[in-house]
Every structure is written in structure tokens, then in C-alpha cells.
Design a protein around this motif. Structure first.
Motif, PDB file in Angstrom:
ATOM      1  N   ARG A 246       0.828  -1.212   0.000  1.00 16.33           N
ATOM      2  CA  ARG A 246       0.000   0.000   0.000  1.00 16.33           C
ATOM      3  C   ARG A 246       0.862   1.262   0.000  1.00 16.33           C
ATOM      4  O   ARG A 246       0.932   1.976   1.002  1.00 16.33           O
ATOM      5  N   PRO A 247       1.554   1.521  -1.105  1.00 18.17           N
ATOM      6  CA  PRO A 247       2.444   2.692  -1.135  1.00 18.17           C
ATOM      7  C   PRO A 247       1.702   4.016  -1.024  1.00 18.17           C
ATOM      8  O   PRO A 247       2.295   5.030  -0.665  1.00 18.17           O
ATOM      9  N   HIS A 248       0.392   4.034  -1.335  1.00 23.06           N
ATOM     10  CA  HIS A 248      -0.383   5.279  -1.255  1.00 23.06           C
ATOM     11  C   HIS A 248      -1.385   5.244  -0.107  1.00 23.06           C
ATOM     12  O   HIS A 248      -2.370   5.976  -0.109  1.00 23.06           O
ATOM     13  N   CYS A 251      -6.374   1.098   0.607  1.00 23.75           N
ATOM     14  CA  CYS A 251      -7.484   1.148  -0.370  1.00 23.75           C
ATOM     15  C   CYS A 251      -7.259   2.097  -1.539  1.00 23.75           C
ATOM     16  O   CYS A 251      -8.223   2.536  -2.173  1.00 23.75           O
ATOM     17  N   LEU A 252      -6.026   2.475  -1.844  1.00 27.50           N
ATOM     18  CA  LEU A 252      -5.792   3.357  -2.994  1.00 27.50           C
ATOM     19  C   LEU A 252      -4.548   2.882  -3.757  1.00 27.50           C
ATOM     20  O   LEU A 252      -3.451   2.839  -3.202  1.00 27.50           O
ATOM     21  N   ASP A 253      -4.775   2.540  -5.009  1.00 23.41           N
ATOM     22  CA  ASP A 253      -3.672   2.146  -5.894  1.00 23.41           C
ATOM     23  C   ASP A 253      -2.699   1.181  -5.200  1.00 23.41           C
ATOM     24  O   ASP A 253      -1.493   1.394  -5.177  1.00 23.41           O
ATOM     25  N   THR A 254      -3.246   0.123  -4.630  1.00 26.61           N
ATOM     26  CA  THR A 254      -2.386  -0.878  -3.986  1.00 26.61           C
ATOM     27  C   THR A 254      -1.749  -1.751  -5.068  1.00 26.61           C
ATOM     28  O   THR A 254      -2.206  -1.764  -6.220  1.00 26.61           O
ATOM     29  N   VAL A 255      -0.693  -2.438  -4.710  1.00 24.78           N
ATOM     30  CA  VAL A 255       0.021  -3.245  -5.710  1.00 24.78           C
ATOM     31  C   VAL A 255       0.355  -4.631  -5.168  1.00 24.78           C
ATOM     32  O   VAL A 255       0.364  -4.859  -3.954  1.00 24.78           O
ATOM     33  N   VAL A 256       0.614  -5.526  -6.095  1.00 21.07           N
ATOM     34  CA  VAL A 256       1.131  -6.854  -5.751  1.00 21.07           C
ATOM     35  C   VAL A 256       2.047  -7.251  -6.898  1.00 21.07           C
ATOM     36  O   VAL A 256       1.797  -6.891  -8.059  1.00 21.07           O
ATOM     37  N   THR A 257       3.133  -7.936  -6.587  1.00 19.86           N
ATOM     38  CA  THR A 257       4.076  -8.257  -7.662  1.00 19.86           C
ATOM     39  C   THR A 257       3.664  -9.535  -8.389  1.00 19.86           C
ATOM     40  O   THR A 257       3.073 -10.438  -7.795  1.00 19.86           O
ATOM     41  N   GLU A 258       4.010  -9.553  -9.647  1.00 16.83           N
ATOM     42  CA  GLU A 258       3.700 -10.736 -10.462  1.00 16.83           C
ATOM     43  C   GLU A 258       4.432 -11.966  -9.921  1.00 16.83           C
ATOM     44  O   GLU A 258       3.877 -13.058  -9.853  1.00 16.83           O
ATOM     45  N   GLU A 259       5.656 -11.743  -9.475  1.00 18.25           N
ATOM     46  CA  GLU A 259       6.478 -12.857  -8.992  1.00 18.25           C
ATOM     47  C   GLU A 259       5.825 -13.536  -7.782  1.00 18.25           C
ATOM     48  O   GLU A 259       5.740 -14.762  -7.710  1.00 18.25           O
TER      49      GLU A 259
END
Ligand code: SF4
Length: 315
Positions: A246-248, A251-259
Motif C-alpha cells: 500500500r504505497p499510497h 485502499c488506494l492504488d495498492t500493488v502486488v508483484t507478479e512474482e
């Protein structure tokens, strides 16, 4: 060069513990809370026996012994269950005949542990974190592998870019795969492995998706709170939890890596095809997962490939 399938590669345990390492989350918090909870439960049960002991003897001389036998039986079950669970977590496989400990953890221990943790001033967040990690290990130790269509990747809508105008909650294929958010990567993984993928905008929608798609295994991406409630709600369905970043903020523009996701997928897929991400190929090689068959594989080119091949992630 084509990569051959390797059925032995598909077992969950062959992937060891590399797919998730939740930001330093420790199993020992969970083990400590389980032990504390079971000691507390046993002490309360003992008090239940000792306090009315005298009164029971007045009704019938055998009653204290009968109630004692019942309560000691209960104490023995709790002690066996918690010891079995701790050993299961430590060893990564069932011991003491405790093959299906996940239900006990989810239904009995977790709520009591949250109460005990609150009493001890430990945050819910840390307990949930630890619970997700332990749940994942218990799911993995069940050693089940699935056909692609039996696996559902379920993610929250906050993974979609907040700048994107396309509505995806009903059909993820509306995504234009521009690469600005993880949704295009998730679609790529879905297409490559043939699994199901859905985005849920809340707990109710998530439950509806599970009923509609009828998966036999879920790889869920979410925050600690949503993963914990999702794991509880869908029991006995196995849910492998992947925490989003959750860099932002939440609940906003969260990310998860493909790897991270690809590793999780490969743990539970029967005979998975060649991996997409370079780090997964390397991990498979070092873990003998592809047993020398990955020679000549190069990571496919395409959108967002540099981010896919980076070593970012949870480890
Ligand atoms: S990949 Fe692009 S089109 Fe697809 S959801 Fe993300 S921002 Fe929208």
C-alpha cells in the motif's frame, strides 16, 4: 525451446517458504498466543471444576468425579489440539493426528487469540498478519494441487488504478491492459495458467463471486483485515493469502508483484507450464522444480516486462 512439464514440480512443498515472507511477520507471535490461549482455557475449566466441587458432592457423591472426568477430558483435547497445532506450524506438516487443524485455528483459536492479544496490548494487525502466515502454511501442508479452472485469484478493486475510468467489477476483460496497474499483469497470469480471476468490491461481492465461480482453492490478495475475514468466511475452502502493498495508503492504488502471485499459483497448480517471471524460473531451478528443463527459457517480452522481472516483492 519448449519447457517440459514436470509433475513432481507441482507439489506445494517443493516451493518451500519462498512465496511469502510477510514483512518480518513471525510465527512465534501466533505460537505464543495459541499457547497462552490454551493455558487460559484450561485454567478456566479447572476453576469450573474446583469451585462447584463441594456443592456437587452434596447432590451425589459421584458427581464431582463425573464432572471432573468431563472437564479433564476437555482440557486434554484443548492441550492436544494446541500442542498439535504448534508442532504442525513448526514442522510444516501434520503431527499427532492433527491433519485438519485449519478449522480449529480459524473457528476456535483465532477469536480467543484476538481477545488475549487485546488484553496484552498486541495490535489486531499483528495478530492477523501472523494468522495469515500460519494459515498459508497450513493450507500448503495439506499438499493439495488443483486443475487451473479450480483455482480463483480474487483481488480487491483497490488494485485497479484510481485514474482508470473502466469499470471492471463485472468483467475483468474490459481492462485495456495498458500496464498502468496490476490488473494487466493479473490477466496475463490468468491467461497463461488458465485459472479464474475476479475483482471484488467488497465482502458481499466476494462471497457472491465464490458461489458463482465455485473454485476449490482461492489465492486472495488483500490487506490483513480483509484476508482474515475472507479466510474465516470461506472456510473450509482453502484460501492462500497474499498481502497487497500500500504505497499510497489503504485502499488506494495498492500493488502486488507478479512474482509473488506466480509463485503462489505454481504451488497449487497441477503440472504448471513454464513460468513467466525470470525470478520464478531461477527459483524453480534452485529448488529443482524444473529439474534442468528450463534451459533456454527466456522471459517473454511484452508490456511491463521490466517490472515483472524485477526482484521487488515481499522477500
Ligand atoms: S491495466 Fe490499464 S486499463 Fe487495465 S485496469 Fe489498469 S489502468 Fe485500467
Amino acid at each position: 525451446m519448449t519447457l517440459h512439464k514436470n509433475s513432481s514440480a507441482a507439489t506445494p512443498q517443493s516451493s518451500e517458504h519462498r512465496a511469502e515472507d510477510y514483512y518480518g511477520s513471525r510465527k512465534r507471535l501466533f505460537i505464543g498466543l495459541i499457547t497462552g490461549t490454551s493455558i487460559l482455557l484450561c485454567t478456566i475449566l479447572l476453576l469450573f471444576w474446583i469451585v462447584p466441587y463441594i456443592g456437587l458432592a452434596n447432590i451425589h457423591p459421584l458427581l464431582p468425579y463425573l464432572s471432573g472426568a468431563f472437564l479433564f477430558g476437555l482440557i486434554a483435547v484443548i492441550a492436544w489440539a494446541s500442542l498439535g497445532l504448534v508442532l504442525h506450524i513448526l514442522k510444516g506438516r501434520p503431527v499427532l493426528g492433527t491433519q485438519r487443524m485449519r478449522g480449529l485455528t480459524i473457528k476456535l483459536f483465532l477469536p480467543l487469540m484476538v481477545l488475549l492479544a487485546r488484553f496484552l496490548g498486541i495490535s489486531k494487525e499483528r495478530v492477523r498478519h501472523s494468522f495469515i502466515k500460519v494459515n498459508n502454511e497450513l493450507v500448503r501442508s495439506e499438499n493439495d494441487t488443483f486443475e487451473p479452472k479450480q483455482i480463483l485469484i480474487l483481488t480487491p478493486h483497490c488494485l485497479q488504478s484510481s485514474q482508470c475510468a473502466i469499470r471492471l467489477s463485472y468483467d475483468v476483460d474490459h481492462c485495456k491492459r495498458c500496464g498502468k496497474c496490476p490488473v494487466s499483469m493479473l490477466l496475463r497470469l490468468r491467461d497463461h495458467y488458465g485459472v479464474q480471476f475476479a475483482i471484488a468490491t467488497g465482502g458481499t461481492i466476494a462471497r457472491r463471486i465464490v458461489v458463482q465461480k465455485r473454485p476449490r482453492m482461492i489465492i486472495a490478495v488483500a490487506c490483513e483485515r480483509d484476508l482474515t475475514s475472507g479466510i474465516q468466511d470461506t472456510y473450509p475452502l482453502p484460501v492462500y493469502g497474499v498481502l497487497n502493498e500500500r504505497p499510497h495508503g489503504p485502499c488506494l492504488d495498492t500493488v502486488v508483484t507478479e512474482e509473488t502471485l506466480e509463485k503462489a499459483l505454481r504451488m497449487f497448480l497441477k503440472n504448471p507450464p513454464a513460468p513467466l517471471a525470470l525470478n520464478v524460473i531461477l527459483d524453480d531451478r534452485s529448488g529443482s522444480k524444473l529439474s534442468g528443463q528450463a534451459e533456454g527459457i527466456s522471459a517473454p517480452s511484452g508490456d511491463n516486462s521490466s517490472s515483472r522481472l524485477s526482484s521487488e516483492g515481499e522477500e
